[in-house]
Design a protein around this motif. Structure first.
Motif, PDB file in Angstrom:
ATOM      1  N   ASP A 136       0.813  -1.209   0.000  1.00 50.31           N
ATOM      2  CA  ASP A 136       0.000   0.000   0.000  1.00 50.31           C
ATOM      3  C   ASP A 136       0.852   1.267   0.000  1.00 50.31           C
ATOM      4  OD1 ASP A 136       0.943  -0.499   2.502  1.00 50.31           O
ATOM      5  OD2 ASP A 136      -0.938  -0.182   3.565  1.00 50.31           O
ATOM      6  N   ASP A 137       1.911   1.324   0.827  1.00 52.01           N
ATOM      7  CA  ASP A 137       2.684   2.564   0.944  1.00 52.01           C
ATOM      8  C   ASP A 137       4.147   2.403   0.558  1.00 52.01           C
ATOM      9  OD1 ASP A 137       3.663   1.065   3.024  1.00 52.01           O
ATOM     10  OD2 ASP A 137       2.880   2.346   4.619  1.00 52.01           O
ATOM     11  N   ALA A 138       4.549   1.221   0.085  1.00 51.94           N
ATOM     12  CA  ALA A 138       5.912   0.955  -0.394  1.00 51.94           C
ATOM     13  C   ALA A 138       6.964   1.066   0.702  1.00 51.94           C
ATOM     14  CB  ALA A 138       6.272   1.886  -1.561  1.00 51.94           C
ATOM     15  N   PHE A 139       6.579   0.939   1.966  1.00 51.54           N
ATOM     16  CA  PHE A 139       7.590   0.874   3.020  1.00 51.54           C
ATOM     17  C   PHE A 139       8.344  -0.451   2.866  1.00 51.54           C
ATOM     18  CE2 PHE A 139       5.855   4.549   4.833  1.00 51.54           C
ATOM     19  CZ  PHE A 139       6.649   4.965   5.905  1.00 51.54           C
ATOM     20  N   ALA A 140       9.682  -0.361   2.921  1.00 50.93           N
ATOM     21  CA  ALA A 140      10.523  -1.548   2.757  1.00 50.93           C
ATOM     22  C   ALA A 140      10.914  -2.088   4.125  1.00 50.93           C
ATOM     23  CB  ALA A 140      11.758  -1.198   1.942  1.00 50.93           C
ATOM     24  N   TYR A 141      10.742  -3.380   4.329  1.00 51.70           N
ATOM     25  CA  TYR A 141      11.018  -4.002   5.611  1.00 51.70           C
ATOM     26  C   TYR A 141      12.065  -5.098   5.465  1.00 51.70           C
ATOM     27  CZ  TYR A 141       6.889  -1.678   7.434  1.00 51.70           C
ATOM     28  OH  TYR A 141       5.975  -0.727   7.831  1.00 51.70           O
ATOM     29  N   HIS A 142      12.946  -5.206   6.459  1.00 53.84           N
ATOM     30  CA  HIS A 142      13.941  -6.269   6.510  1.00 53.84           C
ATOM     31  C   HIS A 142      13.368  -7.445   7.298  1.00 53.84           C
ATOM     32  CE1 HIS A 142      17.663  -3.509   5.748  1.00 53.84           C
ATOM     33  NE2 HIS A 142      16.688  -3.321   4.891  1.00 53.84           N
ATOM     34  N   ILE A 143      13.351  -8.588   6.690  1.00 58.91           N
ATOM     35  CA  ILE A 143      12.842  -9.786   7.358  1.00 58.91           C
ATOM     36  C   ILE A 143      13.762 -10.154   8.519  1.00 58.91           C
ATOM     37  CG2 ILE A 143      12.366 -12.250   7.054  1.00 58.91           C
ATOM     38  CD1 ILE A 143      11.698 -11.620   4.128  1.00 58.91           C
ATOM     39  N   GLY A 144      13.166 -10.430   9.664  1.00 61.58           N
ATOM     40  CA  GLY A 144      13.923 -10.887  10.823  1.00 61.58           C
ATOM     41  C   GLY A 144      14.591  -9.799  11.632  1.00 61.58           C
ATOM     42  N   GLN A 145      14.459  -8.555  11.242  1.00 57.22           N
ATOM     43  CA  GLN A 145      15.184  -7.482  11.924  1.00 57.22           C
ATOM     44  C   GLN A 145      14.827  -7.427  13.411  1.00 57.22           C
ATOM     45  OE1 GLN A 145      14.590  -3.500  10.362  1.00 57.22           O
ATOM     46  NE2 GLN A 145      16.596  -2.864  11.089  1.00 57.22           N
ATOM     47  N   GLY A 146      15.868  -7.421  14.263  1.00 57.62           N
ATOM     48  CA  GLY A 146      15.687  -7.345  15.704  1.00 57.62           C
ATOM     49  C   GLY A 146      15.511  -8.686  16.386  1.00 57.62           C
ATOM     50  N   GLU A 147      15.355  -9.747  15.612  1.00 57.49           N
ATOM     51  CA  GLU A 147      15.197 -11.074  16.205  1.00 57.49           C
ATOM     52  C   GLU A 147      16.560 -11.662  16.563  1.00 57.49           C
ATOM     53  OE1 GLU A 147      12.969 -13.687  13.716  1.00 57.49           O
ATOM     54  OE2 GLU A 147      11.475 -12.166  13.167  1.00 57.49           O
ATOM     55  N   GLU A 148      16.558 -12.535  17.562  1.00 64.13           N
ATOM     56  CA  GLU A 148      17.765 -13.291  17.865  1.00 64.13           C
ATOM     57  C   GLU A 148      17.946 -14.378  16.813  1.00 64.13           C
ATOM     58  OE1 GLU A 148      19.720 -16.049  21.428  1.00 64.13           O
ATOM     59  OE2 GLU A 148      17.757 -15.074  21.688  1.00 64.13           O
ATOM     60  N   LYS A 150      18.475 -17.647  15.665  1.00 70.18           N
ATOM     61  CA  LYS A 150      18.430 -19.004  16.180  1.00 70.18           C
ATOM     62  C   LYS A 150      18.358 -20.029  15.050  1.00 70.18           C
ATOM     63  CE  LYS A 150      16.089 -17.664  20.473  1.00 70.18           C
ATOM     64  NZ  LYS A 150      14.889 -17.885  21.344  1.00 70.18           N
ATOM     65  N   GLY A 151      18.750 -19.596  13.848  1.00 77.49           N
ATOM     66  CA  GLY A 151      18.700 -20.505  12.709  1.00 77.49           C
ATOM     67  C   GLY A 151      17.351 -20.570  12.040  1.00 77.49           C
ATOM     68  N   GLN A 152      16.471 -19.572  12.320  1.00 78.45           N
ATOM     69  CA  GLN A 152      15.132 -19.592  11.735  1.00 78.45           C
ATOM     70  C   GLN A 152      15.100 -19.132  10.274  1.00 78.45           C
ATOM     71  OE1 GLN A 152      16.393 -17.523  13.994  1.00 78.45           O
ATOM     72  NE2 GLN A 152      15.045 -15.809  14.485  1.00 78.45           N
ATOM     73  N   TYR A 153      16.211 -18.571   9.788  1.00 80.37           N
ATOM     74  CA  TYR A 153      16.258 -18.109   8.391  1.00 80.37           C
ATOM     75  C   TYR A 153      17.485 -18.727   7.718  1.00 80.37           C
ATOM     76  CZ  TYR A 153      12.965 -14.653  10.186  1.00 80.37           C
ATOM     77  OH  TYR A 153      11.885 -14.036  10.784  1.00 80.37           O
ATOM     78  N   GLN A 200      11.612  -8.014 -12.989  1.00 81.93           N
ATOM     79  CA  GLN A 200      10.801  -7.755 -14.174  1.00 81.93           C
ATOM     80  C   GLN A 200      11.473  -8.327 -15.424  1.00 81.93           C
ATOM     81  OE1 GLN A 200       7.815  -6.489 -13.985  1.00 81.93           O
ATOM     82  NE2 GLN A 200       7.366  -6.338 -16.171  1.00 81.93           N
ATOM     83  N   ALA A 201      12.809  -8.363 -15.417  1.00 86.77           N
ATOM     84  CA  ALA A 201      13.560  -8.905 -16.554  1.00 86.77           C
ATOM     85  C   ALA A 201      13.660 -10.426 -16.515  1.00 86.77           C
ATOM     86  CB  ALA A 201      14.959  -8.296 -16.577  1.00 86.77           C
ATOM     87  N   GLY A 202      13.117 -11.052 -15.473  1.00 87.74           N
ATOM     88  CA  GLY A 202      13.096 -12.511 -15.407  1.00 87.74           C
ATOM     89  C   GLY A 202      14.157 -13.130 -14.530  1.00 87.74           C
ATOM     90  N   PHE A 203      14.907 -12.308 -13.782  1.00 94.06           N
ATOM     91  CA  PHE A 203      15.938 -12.835 -12.899  1.00 94.06           C
ATOM     92  C   PHE A 203      15.391 -13.015 -11.476  1.00 94.06           C
ATOM     93  CE2 PHE A 203      18.319 -10.487 -16.170  1.00 94.06           C
ATOM     94  CZ  PHE A 203      19.159 -11.489 -16.623  1.00 94.06           C
ATOM     95  N   ARG A 204      15.958 -13.985 -10.761  1.00 97.86           N
ATOM     96  CA  ARG A 204      15.582 -14.192  -9.371  1.00 97.86           C
ATOM     97  C   ARG A 204      16.433 -13.312  -8.454  1.00 97.86           C
ATOM     98  NH1 ARG A 204      16.178 -20.230  -7.782  1.00 97.86           N
ATOM     99  NH2 ARG A 204      15.316 -19.424  -5.819  1.00 97.86           N
ATOM    100  N   VAL A 205      15.805 -12.818  -7.396  1.00102.00           N
ATOM    101  CA  VAL A 205      16.501 -12.106  -6.327  1.00102.00           C
ATOM    102  C   VAL A 205      16.397 -13.001  -5.099  1.00102.00           C
ATOM    103  CG1 VAL A 205      16.549 -10.038  -4.880  1.00102.00           C
ATOM    104  CG2 VAL A 205      15.942  -9.852  -7.308  1.00102.00           C
ATOM    105  N   VAL A 206      17.549 -13.456  -4.558  1.00 99.52           N
ATOM    106  CA  VAL A 206      17.502 -14.448  -3.494  1.00 99.52           C
ATOM    107  C   VAL A 206      18.318 -13.995  -2.289  1.00 99.52           C
ATOM    108  CG1 VAL A 206      17.219 -16.320  -5.164  1.00 99.52           C
ATOM    109  CG2 VAL A 206      19.511 -15.750  -4.315  1.00 99.52           C
ATOM    110  N   TYR A 207      17.940 -14.531  -1.137  1.00 99.10           N
ATOM    111  CA  TYR A 207      18.665 -14.336   0.126  1.00 99.10           C
ATOM    112  C   TYR A 207      19.476 -15.595   0.401  1.00 99.10           C
ATOM    113  CZ  TYR A 207      19.004 -15.158   5.191  1.00 99.10           C
ATOM    114  OH  TYR A 207      19.430 -15.511   6.447  1.00 99.10           O
ATOM    115  N   GLN A 208      20.799 -15.431   0.608  1.00 98.34           N
ATOM    116  CA  GLN A 208      21.698 -16.551   0.866  1.00 98.34           C
ATOM    117  C   GLN A 208      22.104 -16.525   2.343  1.00 98.34           C
ATOM    118  OE1 GLN A 208      23.029 -19.322   1.138  1.00 98.34           O
ATOM    119  NE2 GLN A 208      24.350 -19.547  -0.676  1.00 98.34           N
ATOM    120  N   PRO A 209      21.577 -17.428   3.165  1.00102.78           N
ATOM    121  CA  PRO A 209      21.866 -17.404   4.613  1.00102.78           C
ATOM    122  C   PRO A 209      23.294 -17.775   4.967  1.00102.78           C
ATOM    123  CG  PRO A 209      20.614 -19.359   4.044  1.00102.78           C
ATOM    124  CD  PRO A 209      20.652 -18.529   2.809  1.00102.78           C
ATOM    125  N   ASP A 210      24.010 -18.444   4.044  1.00100.64           N
ATOM    126  CA  ASP A 210      25.371 -18.887   4.350  1.00100.64           C
ATOM    127  C   ASP A 210      26.398 -17.768   4.152  1.00100.64           C
ATOM    128  OD1 ASP A 210      24.412 -21.414   4.939  1.00100.64           O
ATOM    129  OD2 ASP A 210      24.666 -22.128   2.881  1.00100.64           O
TER     130      ASP A 210
END
Length: 524
Positions: A136-148, A150-153, A200-210
């Motif tokens: 709705d408002d394009a606010f960008a959020y970081h997943i997991g921010q502030g969490e300890e 513990k291997g959840q991501y 949009q160009a067909g590429f994946r954007v991924v998060y690498q936990p390692d």
């Protein structure tokens, strides 16, 4: 399989962090790799520290601060790697960081951008495990921010965007998209914009936990500074106008209206108002970009563009009303009378969006008047005098008062009087300083009022130009119909007269030319 990796580190006044950043980076057990440091016109010892790492790294020095996007673009153009990695100056990468990034690219040919697990300096609190953009408002959020952590991501997953603090791009993505949009200055949303285009160009954007690093965060802009808030809102709106479709834009406007009403921070309301105004002036640029770049949002129609401009102007006016109300709430408690029913009613009207003649300039004027009155009271009492003893005891009262005065004179007078004089001098200096401050505030207030008047005048001129443009468009449509009618009449007259009566045809053409000239020039 090893891919050639180029790491670009933009630096601006990072003397506190850059040594540990480069030390950890050069300790990576990966080959082949090149490190390019781009200094954005640092005024501290950053470049001297970086030069200690030459020739293990390359140093490019910009004459001025080009912002994050402008700085990394310089480094990206100089990079030769197949994998291009952007790394913030205030990060410390952990062992195996580069190898994990390369592994993510090798896992799937469609992977175009890879982000990392980012931890706060304590090493256990998550800062970033991928990101998402609220619709709705394009606010960008970081997943997991502030969490300890513990291997959840710990799973490689797709994300809306990944933070530019550690941002890896495959060469084929860079070849297609080019560099970052440096108009996202000095920072915020440039990486989100880039991820949006890549997907949009067909590429994946991924998060690498390692791929793990520690990040101090916000070392180029203070965490809660107005400059930071202003840059965030300006670039957030810019991102929306580059990518959102008409339906999403309507949803964005509704969300912004609600956010303005609910904000309790004056700086936030001011930053929003300026963001709307700045991006309204850039609407023609956004329209051109959306037409030329198929990786942005679909081109807006003329009507949709006009509606976007009107919505931004409406949001700006609403932000100004909110600013006025918030300033009044801060000023009123200093008033001897406090809040009155009239003031309360006026505030309620502004909260509901009703127009009010009392603007920011009026609020500033009231505040300055109250401060000036307080200064007058201080001026009358800033000199401290020796206490005069009085006694209300009948008959012997004057004797008691005289005894107390005598005792004070013998015991403490010669100690107290210097203290009184010293405090009086301090009070006088404070009074002078406050007087100078109020004069400065008044001058600044006048400057703000003048700027507001100029902006209102520009708005009036813009509306007048828009009105004239609409009138001109109507005249053009009328003339177009007249020309089509004349062309039809010309054809019919040729059919009636035939080709033999050349003199009559010549006379008719002269008549039609004169008639058309008269119509174009308003019947003169």
């Amino acid at each position: 399989m090893s891919l050639y990796v180029s790491v670009v580190v933009p630096v601006w006044n990072g003397q506190e962090y850059i040594d540990s950043c480069l030390t950890a980076l050069l300790a990576q057990e990966y080959e082949p790799i090149e490190v390019i440091v781009v200094d954005n016109g640092s005024a501290d010892a950053s470049t001297e520290i970086v030069r200690r790492f030459v020739p293990d790294i390359s140093l490019i020095e910009n004459e001025r601060n080009l912002g994050f996007a402008g700085g990394v673009n310089v480094g990206l153009r100089a990079a030769a790697g197949e994998i291009l990695v952007l790394l913030n100056q205030d990060t410390v990468v952990q062992p195996g960081w580069i190898a994990a990034i390369v592994e993510a690219f090798l896992s799937d040919d469609s992977v175009g951008i890879v982000g990392c697990k980012s931890l706060y300096p304590d090493g256990s609190t998550l800062q970033h495990a991928g990101g998402f953009v609220r619709q709705d408002d394009a606010f960008a959020y970081h997943i997991g921010q502030g969490e300890e952590d513990k291997g959840q991501y710990e799973v490689l997953v797709d994300a809306d965007f990944v933070t530019g603090a550690a941002f890896a791009i495959h060469r084929r993505v860079f070849d297609k998209l080019g560099g970052f949009d440096d108009q996202f200055y000095p920072g915020f949303y440039e990486e989100t914009d880039y991820c949006w285009q890549a997907r949009q160009a067909g590429f994946r954007v991924v998060y690498q936990p390692d791929a793990v690093l520690y990040h101090h965060e916000t070392t180029s802009l203070p965490d809660h500074s107005y400059a930071r808030v202003a840059a965030f809102h300006r670039n957030r709106v810019r991102f929306v106008l580059r990518h959102w479709d008409a339906v999403a834009l309507d949803r964005f406007v509704e969300a912004e209206q609600q956010a303005i009403v609910e904000t309790l921070w004056v700086d936030d309301a001011i930053a929003r108002g300026r963001a709307y105004w700045h991006n309204r002036l850039c609407l023609a640029e956004f329209l051109r970009q959306r037409r030329e770049n198929p990786l942005l949002g679909e081109p807006l129609t003329e009507g949709q563009l006009r509606q976007a401009g009107e919505n931004l102007q409406m949001l700006r006016q609403q932000a100004h009303r909110r600013i006025s109300m918030l300033l009044r709430e801060e000023v009123e408690p200093f008033s001897p009378q406090g809040f009155t029913p009239e003031n309360s009613e006026r505030t309620q009207k502004e909260a509901s969006g009703a127009a009010t003649p009392v603007g920011i300039a009026q609020v500033q004027k009231e505040a300055l008047t109250q401060i000036r009155e307080a200064l007058q009271r201080i001026a009358q009492t800033h000199v401290l005098h020796e206490h005069k003893f009085v006694s209300l005891v009948p008959i012997v009262g004057p004797l008691i008062a005289a005894f107390r005065s005598l005792w004070l004179s013998v015991a403490t007078r010669w100690y107290v009087l210097p203290v009184l004089r010293q405090q009086s001098r301090v009070n006088a200096e404070v009074l002078t300083l406050l007087t100078q401050t109020i004069q400065l505030v008044k001058a600044l207030s006048n400057s703000v009022t003048e700027d507001h008047s100029v902006m209102e005048e520009h708005e009036s001129v813009t509306k007048d130009h828009e009105r004239r443009l609409r009138t001109s468009e109507q005249h053009v449509r009328v003339l177009d119909r007249q020309v089509r009618n004349l062309t039809g009449l010309d054809d019919r007259m040729y059919q009636i007269l035939g080709d033999d009566d050349a003199a009559t045809v010549e006379l008719l053409e002269a008549f039609l030319a004169r008639y058309e000239h008269s119509a174009i020039n308003g019947g003169e």
